[in-house]
Design a protein around this motif. Structure first.
Motif, PDB file in Angstrom:
ATOM      1  N   SER A  40      -5.552  49.953 -29.616  1.00  0.00           N
ATOM      2  CA  SER A  40      -4.583  48.514 -30.103  1.00  0.00           C
ATOM      3  C   SER A  40      -5.283  47.558 -30.732  1.00  0.00           C
ATOM      4  O   SER A  40      -4.555  46.732 -31.543  1.00  0.00           O
ATOM      5  CB  SER A  40      -4.234  48.095 -28.419  1.00  0.00           C
ATOM      6  OG  SER A  40      -5.379  47.735 -27.826  1.00  0.00           O
ATOM      7  N   GLN A  43      -4.909  48.343 -34.292  1.00  0.00           N
ATOM      8  CA  GLN A  43      -3.736  48.142 -34.965  1.00  0.00           C
ATOM      9  C   GLN A  43      -3.348  46.492 -35.213  1.00  0.00           C
ATOM     10  O   GLN A  43      -2.641  46.110 -36.027  1.00  0.00           O
ATOM     11  CB  GLN A  43      -2.583  48.704 -34.041  1.00  0.00           C
ATOM     12  CG  GLN A  43      -2.552  50.130 -33.693  1.00  0.00           C
ATOM     13  CD  GLN A  43      -1.697  50.743 -32.797  1.00  0.00           C
ATOM     14  OE1 GLN A  43      -1.443  50.152 -31.755  1.00  0.00           O
ATOM     15  NE2 GLN A  43      -1.364  52.018 -32.868  1.00  0.00           N
ATOM     16  N   ILE A  44      -4.137  45.662 -34.450  1.00  0.00           N
ATOM     17  CA  ILE A  44      -4.045  44.311 -34.795  1.00  0.00           C
ATOM     18  C   ILE A  44      -4.520  44.110 -36.248  1.00  0.00           C
ATOM     19  O   ILE A  44      -3.972  43.395 -36.875  1.00  0.00           O
ATOM     20  CB  ILE A  44      -4.764  43.514 -33.799  1.00  0.00           C
ATOM     21  CG1 ILE A  44      -4.011  43.407 -32.661  1.00  0.00           C
ATOM     22  CG2 ILE A  44      -4.811  41.959 -34.330  1.00  0.00           C
ATOM     23  CD1 ILE A  44      -4.767  42.918 -31.427  1.00  0.00           C
ATOM     24  N   SER A  45      -5.804  44.860 -36.268  1.00  0.00           N
ATOM     25  CA  SER A  45      -6.108  44.479 -37.705  1.00  0.00           C
ATOM     26  C   SER A  45      -5.352  45.246 -38.877  1.00  0.00           C
ATOM     27  O   SER A  45      -5.190  44.808 -39.983  1.00  0.00           O
ATOM     28  CB  SER A  45      -7.690  45.331 -37.885  1.00  0.00           C
ATOM     29  OG  SER A  45      -8.359  44.637 -37.199  1.00  0.00           O
ATOM     30  N   MET A  46      -4.777  46.486 -38.558  1.00  0.00           N
ATOM     31  CA  MET A  46      -3.517  46.999 -39.686  1.00  0.00           C
ATOM     32  C   MET A  46      -2.482  45.978 -39.878  1.00  0.00           C
ATOM     33  O   MET A  46      -1.898  45.894 -40.870  1.00  0.00           O
ATOM     34  CB  MET A  46      -3.171  48.186 -38.943  1.00  0.00           C
ATOM     35  CG  MET A  46      -4.116  49.255 -38.823  1.00  0.00           C
ATOM     36  SD  MET A  46      -3.799  50.661 -37.765  1.00  0.00           S
ATOM     37  CE  MET A  46      -2.082  50.988 -38.338  1.00  0.00           C
ATOM     38  N   ASN A  47      -2.106  45.342 -38.721  1.00  0.00           N
ATOM     39  CA  ASN A  47      -0.800  44.487 -39.003  1.00  0.00           C
ATOM     40  C   ASN A  47      -1.340  43.066 -39.686  1.00  0.00           C
ATOM     41  O   ASN A  47      -0.657  42.469 -40.390  1.00  0.00           O
ATOM     42  CB  ASN A  47      -0.178  44.003 -37.782  1.00  0.00           C
ATOM     43  CG  ASN A  47       0.222  45.242 -36.848  1.00  0.00           C
ATOM     44  OD1 ASN A  47       0.787  46.249 -37.749  1.00  0.00           O
ATOM     45  ND2 ASN A  47       0.297  45.179 -35.780  1.00  0.00           N
ATOM     46  N   GLN A  48      -2.813  42.625 -39.729  1.00  0.00           N
ATOM     47  CA  GLN A  48      -2.868  41.701 -40.472  1.00  0.00           C
ATOM     48  C   GLN A  48      -3.359  41.952 -41.896  1.00  0.00           C
ATOM     49  O   GLN A  48      -3.574  40.864 -42.669  1.00  0.00           O
ATOM     50  CB  GLN A  48      -4.228  41.258 -39.819  1.00  0.00           C
ATOM     51  CG  GLN A  48      -3.907  40.469 -38.145  1.00  0.00           C
ATOM     52  CD  GLN A  48      -5.667  40.222 -37.787  1.00  0.00           C
ATOM     53  OE1 GLN A  48      -6.555  40.650 -38.037  1.00  0.00           O
ATOM     54  NE2 GLN A  48      -5.478  38.850 -37.011  1.00  0.00           N
ATOM     55  N   SER A  49      -3.335  43.073 -42.441  1.00  0.00           N
ATOM     56  CA  SER A  49      -3.689  43.661 -43.673  1.00  0.00           C
ATOM     57  C   SER A  49      -2.807  43.048 -44.517  1.00  0.00           C
ATOM     58  O   SER A  49      -1.600  42.848 -44.409  1.00  0.00           O
ATOM     59  CB  SER A  49      -3.854  45.064 -43.894  1.00  0.00           C
ATOM     60  OG  SER A  49      -4.291  45.213 -45.391  1.00  0.00           O
ATOM     61  N   ARG A  57      -5.835  48.596 -46.546  1.00  0.00           N
ATOM     62  CA  ARG A  57      -4.054  49.107 -46.429  1.00  0.00           C
ATOM     63  C   ARG A  57      -4.029  50.370 -45.973  1.00  0.00           C
ATOM     64  O   ARG A  57      -3.190  50.516 -45.181  1.00  0.00           O
ATOM     65  CB  ARG A  57      -3.634  48.632 -47.591  1.00  0.00           C
ATOM     66  CG  ARG A  57      -1.982  48.932 -47.907  1.00  0.00           C
ATOM     67  CD  ARG A  57      -1.384  49.010 -49.233  1.00  0.00           C
ATOM     68  NE  ARG A  57      -2.040  50.148 -49.869  1.00  0.00           N
ATOM     69  CZ  ARG A  57      -2.116  50.206 -51.158  1.00  0.00           C
ATOM     70  NH1 ARG A  57      -1.937  49.220 -52.032  1.00  0.00           N
ATOM     71  NH2 ARG A  57      -2.387  51.019 -51.839  1.00  0.00           N
ATOM     72  N   HIS A  61      -5.176  53.030 -41.436  1.00  0.00           N
ATOM     73  CA  HIS A  61      -3.878  53.745 -41.024  1.00  0.00           C
ATOM     74  C   HIS A  61      -4.402  55.105 -40.969  1.00  0.00           C
ATOM     75  O   HIS A  61      -4.020  55.882 -39.842  1.00  0.00           O
ATOM     76  CB  HIS A  61      -2.808  53.701 -41.991  1.00  0.00           C
ATOM     77  CG  HIS A  61      -1.865  52.633 -41.875  1.00  0.00           C
ATOM     78  ND1 HIS A  61      -1.001  52.491 -41.069  1.00  0.00           N
ATOM     79  CD2 HIS A  61      -1.909  51.291 -42.476  1.00  0.00           C
ATOM     80  CE1 HIS A  61      -0.137  51.196 -41.060  1.00  0.00           C
ATOM     81  NE2 HIS A  61      -0.847  50.583 -42.069  1.00  0.00           N
ATOM     82  N   ASP A  64      -6.404  55.054 -37.602  1.00  0.00           N
ATOM     83  CA  ASP A  64      -5.453  55.151 -36.628  1.00  0.00           C
ATOM     84  C   ASP A  64      -4.940  56.472 -36.270  1.00  0.00           C
ATOM     85  O   ASP A  64      -4.817  56.748 -35.020  1.00  0.00           O
ATOM     86  CB  ASP A  64      -4.580  54.149 -36.671  1.00  0.00           C
ATOM     87  CG  ASP A  64      -3.389  54.075 -35.669  1.00  0.00           C
ATOM     88  OD1 ASP A  64      -3.838  53.848 -34.521  1.00  0.00           O
ATOM     89  OD2 ASP A  64      -2.399  54.377 -35.987  1.00  0.00           O
TER      90      ASP A  64
END
Length: 610
Positions: A40, A43-49, A57, A61, A64
């Motif tokens: 989880s 996924q925060i880092s992924m959404n901040q990219s 980028r 993923h 993950d």
């Protein structure tokens, strides 16, 4: 013409969402899968990219996806090698902190939770096979049935609430006043508004039903077994309470004239009025066959060997009441005193008159705050607390706030160097402090400091209090064969002392200085393990029925706080500072409980009444 759009409203709305999200982060329940937590966070880092660089980028993923296969039980050990390689590549090549931090997060998990990864791959489950447990019960060291006694408070059954607390903790009054309430740390009510004021509700219960007026459970039949307890502090008295209820004969050897240990001699009167402490102790002493020997110090009045010879089992719970001194020159000068010793002087009726005196205090723990606030009440002209960095303030935020309100001054980024004394009187006249600057974080996530280029700072003082910890008086025990390492008795998690049959130990003399509730928890563990050692398997409880749980509508409601007297009034005397909740406040606060013992969590640890 190009039109520019105002973005402030959107950002404000996002900030509202993030504030709510932060409460979810602090409310992650005990027992959750650590790999699910890491995913989880990833996924925060992924959404901040921002999507500009490929390592962040696409790489995050891919990591993950690999972590998902581990959680699903579809991975192999080679998957972990691939995850590590990808994370190292991302950490080395990503353009900004989003990718670097995200990759390093998973690298940390691979080292910190290697056993969890292996268990998920081999057995398709967590290593400990844990379930989500009730946060307040799990995080209470004594595992008190918090939802149960709050439900009883809601129904106005205050006597029964005290009885339910006593199933695990025979100090309901003392803990209602001084407990650090770790039970509130992950309260699921924070998902709605704010954690429940659990300590405040406990205080309301004992304010309505004094502990010495509430019946203790009926004791078991006599076992003819004798257990001796060395030390009458919270840990020793807790063990005595449960052992007496089990039917064992208990003898307590206490060095001082009264029981209570650091609850009596280390916590100031304004935080824990001793008449309130005496209510808990009176209830404990009438629980069963408990005999107390006052003024008995090991090595001075009786030997440890003599105690062992007349006992079927022994519990060592001598606490950590000796204040530490720094290993520097002039640490033994006049008017240089450890914080613990300073507090015990006041408790013994030997308080200093600090009128017109300037006090310097080194340290930021709870004992240091108690000493600082006590110096205020002894009419000190000024009290300055010095610490090297902000992390050194380990005291409760409420304690620091109250000290500030009462006039204590705080200075940080000053490293203690040495003590200056008057050559004629050998009394402290100043302390020297080196200004510091903040540096990197260490492996534990704590800030480090470096010396500043500024010159050392000289601070004049008439009294120096050293709030740098306490230690146990174990010298005589060590001479008589009790295993000791670095000033602490060596005992395992069952409180059994290695190499000595029938000898147990727990509390501060094993762990080092800690909290009252941790000492109480150790006494509880020791009592039940001593009972097993003696050949029994007693259970201690009562027949109090917990009210049924009703669904909570989860309407956001303000948290009821414990009100205090005005700081200008508080600082003039040693009277209790906290006021009682009103009936309306207590009922509303009790009604905020989500009853996690029935809704949204796994089973209660240990079960009710055990």
């Amino acid at each position: 013409m190009r039109r520019l759009k105002k973005r402030g409203n959107m950002n404000d709305r996002i900030d509202v969402v993030l504030r709510k999200f932060r409460s979810r982060m602090t409310s992650y329940p005990p027992g959750m899968c650590p790999l699910a937590l890491y995913r989880s966070l990833l996924q925060i880092s992924m959404n901040q990219s921002c999507g500009k660089c490929i390592p962040c980028r696409d790489g995050l993923h891919e990591v993950d996806y690999l972590l998902k296969t581990v959680l699903n039980g579809d991975a192999t050990m080679e998957t972990l090698d691939l995850m590590e390689k990808k994370c190292r590549m991302i950490a080395e090549t990503a353009d900004c902190a989003v990718g670097v931090v995200g990759a390093n997060l998973i690298l940390d998990s691979l080292s910190q939770f290697a056993d969890e990864y292996e268990s998920h791959i081999k057995y398709r489950r967590c290593a400990e096979n844990e379930n989500q447990t009730i946060p307040c019960v799990t995080l209470c060291p004594a595992h008190v049935d918090v939802p149960g006694y709050i439900a009883l408070i809601k129904e106005g059954r205050y006597d029964d609430a005290v009885k339910v607390i006593r199933r695990r903790n025979p100090f309901p009054t003392a803990c209602a006043m001084v407990c650090e309430h770790p039970c509130e740390r992950k309260c699921r009510r924070a998902l709605v508004d704010a954690p429940l004021n659990i300590r405040g509700l406990k205080k309301y219960a004992v304010d309505q039903a004094a502990a010495d007026t509430v019946d203790t459970p009926e004791k078991n039949v006599k076992t003819e077994k004798k257990v001796s307890i060395v030390g009458g502090g919270p840990s020793g008295l807790t063990a005595a309470y449960y052992l007496a209820l089990m039917g064992h004969e208990v003898e307590v050897y206490e060095e001082r004239e009264k029981l209570g240990g650091m609850l009596r001699y280390g916590i100031p009167e304004y935080r824990l009025p001793k008449e309130k402490l005496d209510q808990d102790i009176a209830a404990i002493l009438r629980a069963g066959d408990i005999k107390v020997h006052y003024g008995k110090k090991i090595g001075r009045d009786i030997t440890f060997s003599e105690i062992r010879e007349k006992s079927d089992a022994v519990y060592i719970s001598i606490g950590a009441q000796l204040g530490n001194r720094m290993p520097i020159e002039n640490a033994d000068a006049k008017n240089v005193v450890p914080a613990a010793d300073f507090l015990q002087e006041v408790a013994d009726g030997r308080a200093r008159d600090l009128t017109g005196k300037k006090v310097a205090l080194i340290g930021g723990g709870n004992v240091a705050m108690d000493a600082a606030r006590t110096a205020v009440r002894l009419n000190a002209e000024s009290i300055h607390v010095f610490t090297r960095k902000q992390d050194d303030y380990t005291a409760l935020e409420d304690e620091i706030r109250d000290a500030m309100q009462e006039g204590v001054r705080f200075r940080t980024l000053l490293n203690f160097l040495n003590i200056e004394v008057d050559g004629d009187t050998n009394e402290v006249c100043a302390v020297w402090l080196q200004p510091e600057i903040l540096a990197e974080y260490d492996e534990n996530g704590l800030l480090t400091t470096e010396h500043s280029s500024e010159y050392p700072y000289r601070f004049k003082c008439d009294l120096l209090i050293l709030g740098v910890g306490q230690r146990s008086d174990v010298a005589q025990l060590e001479e008589e064969g009790v295993p000791v390492e670095r000033g602490r008795v060596i005992a395992d998690e069952t409180c059994m002392v290695s190499g000595l049959d029938g000898v147990f130990s727990g509390g501060d003399c094993v762990t080092g200085p800690s909290t009252a509730i941790n000492a109480i928890a150790a006494g509880q563990v020791a009592a039940f393990n001593i009972d097993e050692y003696l050949g029994y398997h007693h259970k201690v409880g009562d027949d109090t029925k917990i009210p049924p749980a009703y669904p909570n509508p989860c309407v956001a409601t303000g948290r009821a706080e414990i009100m205090e007297k005005d700081p200008f009034e508080r600082r003039t005397n040693f009277e209790g500072t906290e006021l009682s909740m009103t009936y309306e406040e207590a009922m509303r606060e009790a009604g905020r409980c989500l009853r996690c013992d029935h809704y949204g969590c796994g089973v209660m640890e240990g079960g009710r009444g055990e």
